[in-house]
Design a protein around this motif. Sequence first.
Motif, PDB file in Angstrom:
ATOM      1  N   GLY A   1       7.430  16.059  -5.640  1.00 37.26           N
ATOM      2  CA  GLY A   1       6.803  17.006  -4.727  1.00 37.26           C
ATOM      3  C   GLY A   1       7.251  15.948  -3.285  1.00 37.26           C
ATOM      4  O   GLY A   1       7.103  14.826  -3.056  1.00 37.26           O
ATOM      5  N   THR A   2       7.380  16.980  -2.321  1.00 39.76           N
ATOM      6  CA  THR A   2       7.636  16.617  -1.049  1.00 39.76           C
ATOM      7  C   THR A   2       6.475  17.055   0.011  1.00 39.76           C
ATOM      8  O   THR A   2       6.820  17.069   1.209  1.00 39.76           O
ATOM      9  N   ASP A   3       5.524  17.535  -0.613  1.00 36.80           N
ATOM     10  CA  ASP A   3       4.254  18.021   0.126  1.00 36.80           C
ATOM     11  C   ASP A   3       3.805  16.880   1.085  1.00 36.80           C
ATOM     12  O   ASP A   3       3.287  15.809   0.360  1.00 36.80           O
ATOM     13  N   ARG A   4       3.998  16.767   2.323  1.00 34.17           N
ATOM     14  CA  ARG A   4       3.744  15.435   2.936  1.00 34.17           C
ATOM     15  C   ARG A   4       1.793  15.302   3.202  1.00 34.17           C
ATOM     16  O   ARG A   4       1.699  14.100   3.268  1.00 34.17           O
ATOM     17  N   ASP A   5       1.293  16.429   3.148  1.00 31.96           N
ATOM     18  CA  ASP A   5      -0.317  16.339   2.926  1.00 31.96           C
ATOM     19  C   ASP A   5      -0.799  15.181   1.930  1.00 31.96           C
ATOM     20  O   ASP A   5      -1.282  14.199   2.326  1.00 31.96           O
ATOM     21  N   PRO A   6      -0.450  15.529   0.834  1.00 35.09           N
ATOM     22  CA  PRO A   6      -0.939  14.530  -0.352  1.00 35.09           C
ATOM     23  C   PRO A   6      -0.256  13.348  -0.656  1.00 35.09           C
ATOM     24  O   PRO A   6      -0.811  12.376  -0.658  1.00 35.09           O
ATOM     25  N   LEU A   7       1.025  13.268   0.190  1.00 36.75           N
ATOM     26  CA  LEU A   7       1.568  11.752   0.408  1.00 36.75           C
ATOM     27  C   LEU A   7       0.865  11.013   1.351  1.00 36.75           C
ATOM     28  O   LEU A   7       0.722   9.746   1.128  1.00 36.75           O
TER      29      LEU A   7
ATOM     30  N   VAL B   1       7.929   8.555  -7.306  1.00 36.65           N
ATOM     31  CA  VAL B   1       9.115   7.513  -7.043  1.00 36.65           C
ATOM     32  C   VAL B   1       8.896   6.197  -7.130  1.00 36.65           C
ATOM     33  O   VAL B   1       7.894   5.752  -6.360  1.00 36.65           O
ATOM     34  N   ASP B   2       9.754   5.327  -7.684  1.00 37.03           N
ATOM     35  CA  ASP B   2       9.606   4.162  -7.603  1.00 37.03           C
ATOM     36  C   ASP B   2      10.045   3.554  -6.234  1.00 37.03           C
ATOM     37  O   ASP B   2      11.272   3.543  -6.318  1.00 37.03           O
ATOM     38  N   THR B   3       9.370   2.649  -5.689  1.00 41.25           N
ATOM     39  CA  THR B   3       9.560   2.333  -4.432  1.00 41.25           C
ATOM     40  C   THR B   3       9.471   0.856  -4.511  1.00 41.25           C
ATOM     41  O   THR B   3       8.499   0.140  -4.606  1.00 41.25           O
ATOM     42  N   ALA B   4      10.757   0.174  -4.078  1.00 43.98           N
ATOM     43  CA  ALA B   4      10.614  -1.503  -3.961  1.00 43.98           C
ATOM     44  C   ALA B   4      10.562  -1.790  -2.406  1.00 43.98           C
ATOM     45  O   ALA B   4      10.819  -1.214  -1.583  1.00 43.98           O
ATOM     46  N   LEU B   5      10.188  -2.986  -2.415  1.00 44.85           N
ATOM     47  CA  LEU B   5       9.904  -3.716  -0.960  1.00 44.85           C
ATOM     48  C   LEU B   5      11.104  -4.714  -0.693  1.00 44.85           C
ATOM     49  O   LEU B   5      11.374  -5.451  -1.676  1.00 44.85           O
ATOM     50  N   LYS B   6      11.928  -4.538   0.231  1.00 48.04           N
ATOM     51  CA  LYS B   6      12.789  -5.441   0.791  1.00 48.04           C
ATOM     52  C   LYS B   6      11.920  -6.251   1.839  1.00 48.04           C
ATOM     53  O   LYS B   6      11.520  -5.725   2.929  1.00 48.04           O
ATOM     54  N   TRP B   7      12.143  -7.540   1.631  1.00 39.62           N
ATOM     55  CA  TRP B   7      11.490  -8.595   2.667  1.00 39.62           C
ATOM     56  C   TRP B   7      12.159  -8.386   4.056  1.00 39.62           C
ATOM     57  O   TRP B   7      13.126  -8.525   4.116  1.00 39.62           O
ATOM     58  N   PRO B   8      11.273  -8.412   5.171  1.00 43.49           N
ATOM     59  CA  PRO B   8       9.680  -8.248   5.156  1.00 43.49           C
ATOM     60  C   PRO B   8       9.127  -6.960   5.106  1.00 43.49           C
ATOM     61  O   PRO B   8       8.135  -6.690   4.774  1.00 43.49           O
ATOM     62  N   ASN B   9       9.978  -5.917   5.522  1.00 41.56           N
ATOM     63  CA  ASN B   9       9.107  -4.426   5.643  1.00 41.56           C
ATOM     64  C   ASN B   9      10.030  -3.402   5.462  1.00 41.56           C
ATOM     65  O   ASN B   9       9.612  -2.258   6.087  1.00 41.56           O
ATOM     66  N   ASP B  10      10.676  -3.379   4.583  1.00 41.32           N
ATOM     67  CA  ASP B  10      11.789  -2.200   4.508  1.00 41.32           C
ATOM     68  C   ASP B  10      11.385  -1.500   2.912  1.00 41.32           C
ATOM     69  O   ASP B  10      10.831  -2.234   2.162  1.00 41.32           O
ATOM     70  N   LEU B  11      11.190  -0.270   2.981  1.00 40.42           N
ATOM     71  CA  LEU B  11      10.943   0.397   1.691  1.00 40.42           C
ATOM     72  C   LEU B  11      12.095   0.983   1.137  1.00 40.42           C
ATOM     73  O   LEU B  11      12.951   1.587   1.601  1.00 40.42           O
TER      74      LEU B  11
ATOM     75  N   ALA C   1       1.003  -0.990   0.007  1.00 38.87           N
ATOM     76  CA  ALA C   1       0.090  -0.219   0.081  1.00 38.87           C
ATOM     77  C   ALA C   1       0.826   1.283   0.018  1.00 38.87           C
ATOM     78  O   ALA C   1       0.637   2.317  -0.852  1.00 38.87           O
ATOM     79  N   VAL C   2       1.962   1.206   0.850  1.00 39.24           N
ATOM     80  CA  VAL C   2       2.826   2.505   0.996  1.00 39.24           C
ATOM     81  C   VAL C   2       3.687   2.512  -0.389  1.00 39.24           C
ATOM     82  O   VAL C   2       3.703   3.693  -1.207  1.00 39.24           O
ATOM     83  N   ALA C   3       4.098   1.448  -1.061  1.00 41.80           N
ATOM     84  CA  ALA C   3       4.773   1.738  -2.237  1.00 41.80           C
ATOM     85  C   ALA C   3       3.877   1.965  -3.273  1.00 41.80           C
ATOM     86  O   ALA C   3       4.261   2.896  -4.163  1.00 41.80           O
ATOM     87  N   THR C   4       2.439   1.595  -3.519  1.00 41.32           N
ATOM     88  CA  THR C   4       1.732   2.294  -4.378  1.00 41.32           C
ATOM     89  C   THR C   4       1.309   3.574  -4.401  1.00 41.32           C
ATOM     90  O   THR C   4       1.279   4.420  -5.178  1.00 41.32           O
ATOM     91  N   GLY C   5       1.138   3.870  -2.959  1.00 37.82           N
ATOM     92  CA  GLY C   5       0.787   5.320  -2.708  1.00 37.82           C
ATOM     93  C   GLY C   5       1.692   6.353  -3.363  1.00 37.82           C
ATOM     94  O   GLY C   5       1.517   7.298  -3.599  1.00 37.82           O
ATOM     95  N   LEU C   6       3.035   6.088  -2.641  1.00 38.08           N
ATOM     96  CA  LEU C   6       4.116   6.945  -3.067  1.00 38.08           C
ATOM     97  C   LEU C   6       4.328   7.017  -4.296  1.00 38.08           C
ATOM     98  O   LEU C   6       4.803   7.898  -5.088  1.00 38.08           O
ATOM     99  N   SER C   7       4.188   5.971  -5.215  1.00 32.68           N
ATOM    100  CA  SER C   7       4.575   5.953  -6.524  1.00 32.68           C
ATOM    101  C   SER C   7       3.262   6.683  -7.391  1.00 32.68           C
ATOM    102  O   SER C   7       3.732   7.628  -8.312  1.00 32.68           O
ATOM    103  N   ARG C   8       2.116   6.859  -6.951  1.00 28.37           N
ATOM    104  CA  ARG C   8       1.112   7.633  -7.442  1.00 28.37           C
ATOM    105  C   ARG C   8       1.575   9.311  -7.094  1.00 28.37           C
ATOM    106  O   ARG C   8       1.412  10.075  -7.991  1.00 28.37           O
TER     107      ARG C   8
END
Length: 288
Positions: free
Chosen positions: A194-200, A130-140, A119-126
């Motif tokens: 963008g780094t505006d944290r509200d929309p992120l 930024v292309d966010t990858a997942l490192k098992w089990p819980n790193d972004l 969910a976080v990777a999908t939301g940040l990508s949109r």
Amino acid sequence: MTPRDAADDNGSRWSDLDRPPLNAAALRRAVVREDGLYRDIQVVRRTGSTNSDLVALADRGDADEGAVLVAEEQTAGRGRLDRRWSAPPRSGLFFSVLLKPAEVPVARWGWLPLLTGVAVATGLSRAAGVDTALKWPNDLLVTVDGEERKTGGILAERAGEGGVVVGVGINVSLRAGELPVPQAGSLVLAGARGTDRDPLLRAVLRSLEDWYGRWRAAAGDPVASGLQDTYAAGCATLGRTVRAELPGDRSLVGEAVALDGDGRLVIATKDGVQEPVGAGDIVHLRPA
């Protein structure tokens, strides 16, 4: 709860104009709906750990499913293996959400950290591009100057009666000189548009609501909900040679070949043995 909702040490929450405070009222208007997951969003100026605070509220029966606690600054944030997580005020997103997946067998609750990662990777990508990858089990992970860097992490903890608190920490605007270790990264260093944290934060919370709803509707089935395939597609660990540091001072080296139905990482050793790993510290030994 013992968060400090007062001025920063320098006396002003507007001391860094590149890092404005979150707008709690606007966040509530954007994501709290009568028929939605989120019941309330609280933003505090400073606390030790949003996870610890929300777990304590849930244990006392003072928080409902969908409660969200966000901190502008965390002074004692925790990751896996009780690692500390800290960053300058308003430089990241540090929040926790209380979930109560009553429809899902407890045996499948181990998927919640992985679901949160998707969910976080999908939301940040949109929202950040930024292309966010997942490192098992819980790193972004993000890419900074051609190198894989950790920009966030996820921690899930049992809370109250039938509840789980999932906590997320994301480095958003940390500059190179502010990184806690050279191997860390941030969205701005990865070229975020963008780094505006509200929309992120809105994008990440909406993505979490969507994925949690799919998973819960499928009674936690990772295949039927699409979670297992989606996590595998975005997982930078699969296909890599890794070393797993396991409980009991044991280590395992091999290729990460799959996720099993319980969300465990399957490692194939040079002896041809495939061993599922459910807990441990994973080190990537070679680039993808």
